[in-house]
Design a protein around this motif. Structure first.
Motif, short mmCIF file in Angstrom:
data_model
loop_
_atom_site.label_atom_id
_atom_site.label_comp_id
_atom_site.label_asym_id
_atom_site.label_seq_id
_atom_site.Cartn_x
_atom_site.Cartn_y
_atom_site.Cartn_z
N GLN A 65 -2.46 -20.15 -3.47
CA GLN A 65 -3.35 -18.87 -3.56
C GLN A 65 -3.44 -17.83 -2.52
O GLN A 65 -3.41 -16.76 -2.74
CB GLN A 65 -4.70 -19.58 -3.90
CG GLN A 65 -4.79 -20.66 -5.06
CD GLN A 65 -6.36 -21.23 -4.97
OE1 GLN A 65 -7.08 -21.48 -4.01
NE2 GLN A 65 -6.76 -21.93 -6.07
N LEU A 70 -4.35 -14.06 -3.82
CA LEU A 70 -5.50 -14.23 -4.63
C LEU A 70 -6.85 -13.96 -4.05
O LEU A 70 -6.66 -14.40 -2.69
CB LEU A 70 -5.51 -15.44 -5.37
CG LEU A 70 -4.24 -15.79 -6.27
CD1 LEU A 70 -4.19 -16.89 -7.17
CD2 LEU A 70 -4.13 -14.42 -7.37
N ARG A 71 -7.87 -13.67 -4.48
CA ARG A 71 -9.07 -13.81 -3.81
C ARG A 71 -9.56 -15.34 -3.57
O ARG A 71 -9.43 -15.95 -4.49
CB ARG A 71 -10.15 -12.97 -4.68
CG ARG A 71 -11.55 -13.14 -4.06
CD ARG A 71 -12.60 -12.40 -5.02
NE ARG A 71 -13.95 -12.32 -4.45
CZ ARG A 71 -14.59 -13.21 -4.79
NH1 ARG A 71 -14.23 -14.32 -5.49
NH2 ARG A 71 -15.74 -13.29 -4.34
N TYR A 123 -4.73 -19.86 6.54
CA TYR A 123 -5.28 -18.36 6.61
C TYR A 123 -4.63 -17.48 7.31
O TYR A 123 -4.45 -16.17 6.88
CB TYR A 123 -6.78 -18.42 6.97
CG TYR A 123 -7.85 -19.08 5.95
CD1 TYR A 123 -7.76 -18.65 4.37
CD2 TYR A 123 -8.80 -19.96 6.07
CE1 TYR A 123 -8.55 -19.05 3.53
CE2 TYR A 123 -9.51 -20.46 5.25
CZ TYR A 123 -9.56 -20.01 4.02
OH TYR A 123 -10.43 -20.54 3.19
#
Length: 233
Positions: A65, A70-71, A123
């Protein structure tokens, strides 16, 4: 010498709200995955075995993701990702270079929660340029599959070489490193010259020529990786 650095801020394990933030990130990824990608993959590998088994599948989903931009709904793995790191505990993970060898300096001091370290690696990769994000995420996903010790073999695994190739030059300038290993003059030597030189050095490296089994295996791995780099360049 510091080759790459990841700074992580996490809430204390006893805190009612689990929070995570990134600090200073020095993550060179050119050519990909670079030293930065190796460090992120190593952080994922070193801490994933301490993450609850039921939560691990979400890590791979999250990596895809984030790679796609993507959010990301929060929290993930019970931790909320945020910008502010006031009141959070600091952890620092580094990839160091000692001459031509690389070594990991991972912060696993008491109170270090494993989940936030793996999340931070994912992240941090999401902040990389789009052209580097995919190769680095693949390194992180290899790290998520690691179940061994934090040593040279870990760097081999996440680097994808499948061999004992952990020289600094292998990642700083792969083509120059490969040319040096094979004793060729570049740039872009002829494919036949690469193959011929590889075969000649492979015969010299064979254990039958008097070298120890371990040294011979490492040399053969080095030659094989150098040939691969030059033939795909």
């Amino acid at each position: 010498m510091v080759l790459a650095e990841l700074e992580v801020f996490q809430s204390r394990p006893i805190a009612p709200t689990r929070r995570l933030a990134l600090g200073s990130c020095v993550l060179p990824v050119s050519p990909a995955p670079g030293f930065g990608g190796l460090l992120l993959g190593a952080v994922a590998a070193a801490f994933v075995t301490e993450v609850d088994v039921d939560l691990r599948p979400d890590l791979e989903r999250l990596s895809h993701q984030v790679e796609q931009g993507l959010r990301i709904p929060q929290p993930r793995l019970r931790h909320r990702f945020q910008t502010d790191h006031v009141g959070l505990n600091r952890r620092q993970h580094r990839l160091l270079g000692d001459g031509e060898r690389m070594q990991l300096d991972l912060d696993d001091a008491a109170g270090t929660s494993p989940g936030p370290q793996v999340l931070a690696a994912i992240y941090a990769a999401g902040r990389l340029p789009i052209e580097s994000r995919g190769p680095v995420m693949r390194v992180i996903r290899r790290g998520l599959l690691w179940r061994g010790a934090v040593d040279d073999h870990l760097l081999e695994h996440i680097g994808g070489t499948g061999a004992a190739v952990t020289a600094v030059g292998r990642y700083a300038d792969p083509e120059a490193w490969a040319l040096g290993v094979l004793g060729l003059v570049g740039p872009s030597p002829d494919r036949k010259d690469v193959q011929r030189r590889f075969r000649d050095l492979l015969r010299v490296a064979h254990p039958d020529h008097g070298g120890g089994q371990t040294a011979a295996a490492e040399r053969i791995a080095e030659l094989t990786e150098a040939r691969r780099i030059l033939l795909v360049t």
